[in-house]
Design a protein around this motif. Structure first.
Motif, PDB file in Angstrom:
ATOM      1  N   ILE A 165      40.065  66.601  -2.174  1.00  0.00           N
ATOM      2  CA  ILE A 165      40.439  65.307  -2.061  1.00  0.00           C
ATOM      3  C   ILE A 165      38.395  65.023  -3.322  1.00  0.00           C
ATOM      4  O   ILE A 165      38.538  64.205  -3.464  1.00  0.00           O
ATOM      5  CB  ILE A 165      40.200  64.537  -0.653  1.00  0.00           C
ATOM      6  CG1 ILE A 165      41.332  65.136  -0.412  1.00  0.00           C
ATOM      7  CG2 ILE A 165      39.379  63.232  -0.624  1.00  0.00           C
ATOM      8  CD1 ILE A 165      41.748  64.680   1.502  1.00  0.00           C
ATOM      9  N   ASN A 166      37.621  65.597  -2.472  1.00  0.00           N
ATOM     10  CA  ASN A 166      36.709  65.688  -2.717  1.00  0.00           C
ATOM     11  C   ASN A 166      36.170  65.521  -4.994  1.00  0.00           C
ATOM     12  O   ASN A 166      35.611  64.353  -5.397  1.00  0.00           O
ATOM     13  CB  ASN A 166      35.242  66.203  -2.057  1.00  0.00           C
ATOM     14  CG  ASN A 166      33.649  65.304  -2.726  1.00  0.00           C
ATOM     15  OD1 ASN A 166      33.330  64.311  -2.744  1.00  0.00           O
ATOM     16  ND2 ASN A 166      33.353  65.894  -3.204  1.00  0.00           N
ATOM     17  N   THR A 195      38.757  72.363   5.125  1.00  0.00           N
ATOM     18  CA  THR A 195      37.537  72.511   3.777  1.00  0.00           C
ATOM     19  C   THR A 195      38.315  72.713   2.722  1.00  0.00           C
ATOM     20  O   THR A 195      37.687  71.596   1.439  1.00  0.00           O
ATOM     21  CB  THR A 195      36.780  73.524   4.128  1.00  0.00           C
ATOM     22  OG1 THR A 195      36.215  73.767   4.889  1.00  0.00           O
ATOM     23  CG2 THR A 195      36.073  73.266   3.115  1.00  0.00           C
ATOM     24  N   ALA A 196      39.038  73.522   2.173  1.00  0.00           N
ATOM     25  CA  ALA A 196      40.186  73.201   0.512  1.00  0.00           C
ATOM     26  C   ALA A 196      40.552  72.343   0.703  1.00  0.00           C
ATOM     27  O   ALA A 196      40.202  71.836  -0.737  1.00  0.00           O
ATOM     28  CB  ALA A 196      40.888  74.626   1.125  1.00  0.00           C
ATOM     29  N   VAL A 197      40.904  71.617   1.466  1.00  0.00           N
ATOM     30  CA  VAL A 197      41.946  70.498   1.327  1.00  0.00           C
ATOM     31  C   VAL A 197      40.657  68.851   1.376  1.00  0.00           C
ATOM     32  O   VAL A 197      40.584  68.498  -0.135  1.00  0.00           O
ATOM     33  CB  VAL A 197      42.697  69.659   2.105  1.00  0.00           C
ATOM     34  CG1 VAL A 197      43.807  68.303   1.727  1.00  0.00           C
ATOM     35  CG2 VAL A 197      43.895  70.700   1.838  1.00  0.00           C
ATOM     36  N   GLY A 198      39.446  69.025   1.676  1.00  0.00           N
ATOM     37  CA  GLY A 198      38.481  68.260   1.933  1.00  0.00           C
ATOM     38  C   GLY A 198      37.774  68.020   0.059  1.00  0.00           C
ATOM     39  O   GLY A 198      37.741  67.368  -0.309  1.00  0.00           O
ATOM     40  N   ARG A 250      36.758  59.349  -9.817  1.00  0.00           N
ATOM     41  CA  ARG A 250      36.530  57.580  -9.821  1.00  0.00           C
ATOM     42  C   ARG A 250      35.428  57.272  -9.021  1.00  0.00           C
ATOM     43  O   ARG A 250      35.845  55.673  -8.591  1.00  0.00           O
ATOM     44  CB  ARG A 250      38.015  56.884  -9.485  1.00  0.00           C
ATOM     45  CG  ARG A 250      38.811  57.305  -8.319  1.00  0.00           C
ATOM     46  CD  ARG A 250      39.860  56.719  -8.431  1.00  0.00           C
ATOM     47  NE  ARG A 250      40.702  57.508  -7.277  1.00  0.00           N
ATOM     48  CZ  ARG A 250      40.240  56.515  -5.929  1.00  0.00           C
ATOM     49  NH1 ARG A 250      39.478  56.001  -5.690  1.00  0.00           N
ATOM     50  NH2 ARG A 250      41.109  57.510  -4.780  1.00  0.00           N
ATOM     51  N   LEU A 251      34.253  57.763  -8.628  1.00  0.00           N
ATOM     52  CA  LEU A 251      33.461  57.335  -7.539  1.00  0.00           C
ATOM     53  C   LEU A 251      34.082  56.718  -6.200  1.00  0.00           C
ATOM     54  O   LEU A 251      33.047  55.284  -6.023  1.00  0.00           O
ATOM     55  CB  LEU A 251      32.648  56.378  -8.649  1.00  0.00           C
ATOM     56  CG  LEU A 251      32.095  56.038  -9.175  1.00  0.00           C
ATOM     57  CD1 LEU A 251      31.322  55.591 -10.316  1.00  0.00           C
ATOM     58  CD2 LEU A 251      31.507  57.493  -9.771  1.00  0.00           C
ATOM     59  N   ALA A 252      35.160  56.444  -6.266  1.00  0.00           N
ATOM     60  CA  ALA A 252      34.863  56.391  -4.615  1.00  0.00           C
ATOM     61  C   ALA A 252      34.045  57.281  -3.489  1.00  0.00           C
ATOM     62  O   ALA A 252      34.210  58.699  -3.822  1.00  0.00           O
ATOM     63  CB  ALA A 252      36.599  56.967  -4.167  1.00  0.00           C
ATOM     64  N   LYS A 253      34.221  56.844  -2.335  1.00  0.00           N
ATOM     65  CA  LYS A 253      33.590  57.569  -1.525  1.00  0.00           C
ATOM     66  C   LYS A 253      34.254  57.815  -0.424  1.00  0.00           C
ATOM     67  O   LYS A 253      35.688  58.239  -0.142  1.00  0.00           O
ATOM     68  CB  LYS A 253      32.695  55.987  -0.505  1.00  0.00           C
ATOM     69  CG  LYS A 253      31.671  55.513  -0.806  1.00  0.00           C
ATOM     70  CD  LYS A 253      31.423  54.455  -0.086  1.00  0.00           C
ATOM     71  CE  LYS A 253      29.685  54.901   1.283  1.00  0.00           C
ATOM     72  NZ  LYS A 253      29.955  53.819   2.298  1.00  0.00           N
ATOM     73  N   VAL A 254      33.852  59.405  -0.005  1.00  0.00           N
ATOM     74  CA  VAL A 254      33.929  60.233   0.664  1.00  0.00           C
ATOM     75  C   VAL A 254      33.560  60.320   2.268  1.00  0.00           C
ATOM     76  O   VAL A 254      32.463  61.197   1.743  1.00  0.00           O
ATOM     77  CB  VAL A 254      34.887  61.925   0.026  1.00  0.00           C
ATOM     78  CG1 VAL A 254      35.871  60.569  -1.193  1.00  0.00           C
ATOM     79  CG2 VAL A 254      34.125  62.226  -0.708  1.00  0.00           C
ATOM     80  N   GLN A 255      34.811  61.220   2.702  1.00  0.00           N
ATOM     81  CA  GLN A 255      33.654  61.496   4.341  1.00  0.00           C
ATOM     82  C   GLN A 255      34.321  62.869   4.805  1.00  0.00           C
ATOM     83  O   GLN A 255      35.719  62.264   4.628  1.00  0.00           O
ATOM     84  CB  GLN A 255      33.545  59.975   5.046  1.00  0.00           C
ATOM     85  CG  GLN A 255      33.452  60.523   6.623  1.00  0.00           C
ATOM     86  CD  GLN A 255      33.420  58.894   7.439  1.00  0.00           C
ATOM     87  OE1 GLN A 255      35.023  58.518   7.678  1.00  0.00           O
ATOM     88  NE2 GLN A 255      32.261  59.001   8.645  1.00  0.00           N
ATOM     89  N   LEU A 256      34.735  63.648   5.157  1.00  0.00           N
ATOM     90  CA  LEU A 256      34.951  64.847   5.218  1.00  0.00           C
ATOM     91  C   LEU A 256      34.642  65.185   6.535  1.00  0.00           C
ATOM     92  O   LEU A 256      33.289  65.795   5.963  1.00  0.00           O
ATOM     93  CB  LEU A 256      34.552  65.832   4.011  1.00  0.00           C
ATOM     94  CG  LEU A 256      35.309  65.405   2.713  1.00  0.00           C
ATOM     95  CD1 LEU A 256      34.809  66.430   1.800  1.00  0.00           C
ATOM     96  CD2 LEU A 256      36.504  64.511   2.295  1.00  0.00           C
ATOM     97  N   GLY A 289      31.062  69.397   6.429  1.00  0.00           N
ATOM     98  CA  GLY A 289      31.283  68.054   6.321  1.00  0.00           C
ATOM     99  C   GLY A 289      30.203  67.556   5.390  1.00  0.00           C
ATOM    100  O   GLY A 289      29.393  68.439   4.829  1.00  0.00           O
ATOM    101  N   PHE A 290      31.003  66.276   4.873  1.00  0.00           N
ATOM    102  CA  PHE A 290      29.907  65.521   3.408  1.00  0.00           C
ATOM    103  C   PHE A 290      30.555  63.739   3.577  1.00  0.00           C
ATOM    104  O   PHE A 290      31.381  63.649   4.390  1.00  0.00           O
ATOM    105  CB  PHE A 290      30.775  66.134   2.323  1.00  0.00           C
ATOM    106  CG  PHE A 290      30.334  66.095   1.285  1.00  0.00           C
ATOM    107  CD1 PHE A 290      28.987  66.159   0.626  1.00  0.00           C
ATOM    108  CD2 PHE A 290      30.903  65.231   0.494  1.00  0.00           C
ATOM    109  CE1 PHE A 290      28.393  65.718  -0.459  1.00  0.00           C
ATOM    110  CE2 PHE A 290      30.542  64.141  -0.839  1.00  0.00           C
ATOM    111  CZ  PHE A 290      29.273  64.633  -1.093  1.00  0.00           C
ATOM    112  N   GLY A 291      29.349  63.347   3.551  1.00  0.00           N
ATOM    113  CA  GLY A 291      30.391  62.484   2.878  1.00  0.00           C
ATOM    114  C   GLY A 291      29.538  60.923   4.931  1.00  0.00           C
ATOM    115  O   GLY A 291      29.879  60.273   4.757  1.00  0.00           O
ATOM    116  N   GLY A 292      28.375  61.937   5.284  1.00  0.00           N
ATOM    117  CA  GLY A 292      28.171  61.195   6.502  1.00  0.00           C
ATOM    118  C   GLY A 292      29.105  60.699   7.841  1.00  0.00           C
ATOM    119  O   GLY A 292      30.162  60.958   7.363  1.00  0.00           O
TER     120      GLY A 292
END
Ligand code: NAD
Length: 501
Positions: A254-255, A248-251, A261-267, A476-479
């Protein structure tokens, strides 16, 4: 038992031996190559750390940049290839991996310490996911929706995102890279992959299969290394999306960086999964499923059962059964016949488990079994006994933080309502289970629990590849991954308004 004088998987499987020839390599623009600096790092067997499986490239940001450029160059052609044709190349790679399933299982067990039976299940599951997801080559449907205007047709299509980054953990070294790479490629994206530095072998074998299957140069690139390589992928503005599985810390980091810069993330992140045992439960069934969820894969699963929340009246009967299951485990080298629990991944993981058990003791919990590092013939490896902690209170550290080891905390409660409240009281929300025969309580659980995965009378670790997988809250996050939902992450929608004159 002889740990040192047995044929290594590299000796038994020539393809694996070749892949591990010193040093193993990155794969950039369709070529296998060393890191630009020539630097390497050693990958060790967690059951016997003096055994080095191979040396892998310690890549630098310049290597990542070249991989991203190769993926950018390949995007135009790959994304315009009809999806069913993309699917044919991917299907050839899957067929090669299927032929090599036994080699993959041995490599997986060797690099991660997982026992061979579990490694075989993981390989099968990864291949199932790949086969399910490659079929998206012929699905990927948009919608036609009636327009409110005369002479106008309106419809939607899915478009690939561009170059995507895949960053994966060590605990499922075949299945997680497998189920990320297929949906990324089949939807027309090009890819830069970074496996966990502890377990790069299975990913190299996956990439090798794509190479042999004839995937065009630059469509899939592999860059080995540690966190700095992941950071370089995340930081590059050409990376349009990042699918990450890990802590979770690294996720969260990254988010922050990618969303700026509006890149999508799936965590897909950590867990603190609870099994609730109510007073009408089938206790034999509950104990069997909880033991498998808690100590299977040495507790190193995001969906591992790490808390049992049990009604006081049945606690002692459940504990007796759990103790019996813990005692029956055969801890040892994953490639030794009959072993049912392997080592932790490394010294850091072992230290972490020891630290948490010490904290549990200080805070007033009792170690009912385990609670120690294993010695004797296992003393070289990162082995820890399956551990059962009782007298744990909801506010205790071990009831709230992810330990990621074979440690199960038992919390007693006085009512079903209290059980649900305790289950939800942690920051994580990945998986949960309830054991009961009462259908009313089942629906109460399903409505109350804040977890992405729910289980009734089965283990928190159960998941199938064609169903969405992922967590709520800090898990979790992003789908969701897998299931039909994963295609949403790797594509974006375009909406057409077409007036025919
Ligand atoms: P980790 O977060 O330390 O590392 C995961 C990957 O991220 C590795 O490849 C690592 O090199 C890379 N990385 C590390 N720091 C980075 C950074 N600053 N920027 C970019 N990349 C970076 O996790 P781990 O120890 O490998 O895996 C264990 C964790 O993964 C546990 O918390 C577990 O619950 C979680 N996990 C979650 C799921 C899920 O689906 N929810 C599945 C498996 C594991």
């Amino acid at each position: 038992m002889t740990l040192t004088h047995r044929p290594t998987p590299a000796a038994t499987f020539p393809n694996l031996g070749d892949r591990l020839a010193t040093p193993a390599l990155n794969y950039v623009a369709g070529r296998w190559e060393e890191a630009s600096s020539g630097a390497t790092f050693a990958v060790r067997n967690p059951a016997m750390p003096s055994e080095v499986l191979g040396r892998f490239p310690e890549s630098a940001p310049a290597d990542v940049a070249r991989a991203i450029t190769a993926a950018q160059d390949a995007f135009h052609t790959w994304s315009r290839l009809p999806a069913p044709q993309r699917g044919q190349v991917i299907a050839r790679a899957i067929a090669l991996l299927k032929e090599r399933a036994e080699e993959l299982a041995h490599a997986l067990s060797w690099e991660s310490g997982k026992v061979l039976a579990e490694a075989r299940v993981e390989v099968t599951r990864g291949l199932n996911a790949m086969e399910y997801l490659v079929a998206e080559a012929r699905r990927q449907a948009g919608q036609t929706i009636p327009s409110e205007l005369p002479g106008t047709v309106t419809y939607t299509v899915r478009r690939p995102l561009g170059v995507v980054g895949l960053i994966t953990p060590w605990n499922f070294p075949f299945a997680i890279p497998a189920w990320k790479v297929v949906p990324a490629l089949v939807t027309g994206n090009t890819v830069v992959m970074k496996p966990a530095e502890q377990t790069p072998v299975c990913t190299a074998l996956i990439v090798q299969a794509f190479d042999e299957a004839g995937l065009p140069s630059g469509v899939l690139n592999l860059v080995n290394g540690g966190p700095a390589v992941g950071e370089a992928i995340v930081a590059d503005p050409a990376i349009k999306a990042i699918s990450f599985t890990g802590s979770t810390a690294v996720g969260k980091l990254i988010n922050q960086r990618a969303s700026a810069r509006l890149a999508k993330v799936q965590l897909e992140l950590g867990g603190k999964n609870a099994a609730i045992v109510l007073d009408d439960a089938d206790l034999d069934l509950a104990a069997r499923e909880i033991a498998m969820g808690a100590w299977g894969t040495t507790g190193q699963r995001c969906t591992a059962t790490s808390r049992v929340i049990v009604m006081k009246g049945v606690a002692s009967a459940l504990l007796d059964r759990l103790k019996t299951h813990a005692a029956a485990l055969k801890v040892g080298h994953g490639l030794e016949d009959g072993r049912t629990m392997g080592p932790l991944i490394n010294q850091e993981a072992l230290d972490k488990v020891e630290r948490y058990v010490a904290i549990a003791r200080q805070e007033g919990a009792t170690v009912l079994c385990g609670g120690e590092r294993l010695g004797g013939e296992l003393s070289e490896g990162y082995f820890y006994a399956p551990t059962l902690l009782t007298g744990v209170k909801p506010h205790h550290t071990v009831a709230n933080e992810e330990i990621f080891g074979p440690v199960l905390s038992v919390i007693e409660v006085g009512s079903c309502e209290e059980a649900l409240q305790v289950a939800n009281s942690v920051p994580y929300g990945l998986s949960s289970a309830v054991f009961t025969r009462d259908v009313g309580r089942v629906f109460g659980y399903a409505e109350a629990l804040e977890t992405g995965l729910l289980h009734v009378n089965c283990a928190t670790v159960l998941s199938e590849v064609h169903l969405p997988f992922g967590g709520m809250k800090d898990s979790g996050f992003g789908g969701r991954e897998m299931g039909p939902t994963v295609i949403d992450f790797f594509t974006e929608w375009q909406t057409m308004y077409l007036r025919h004159l």
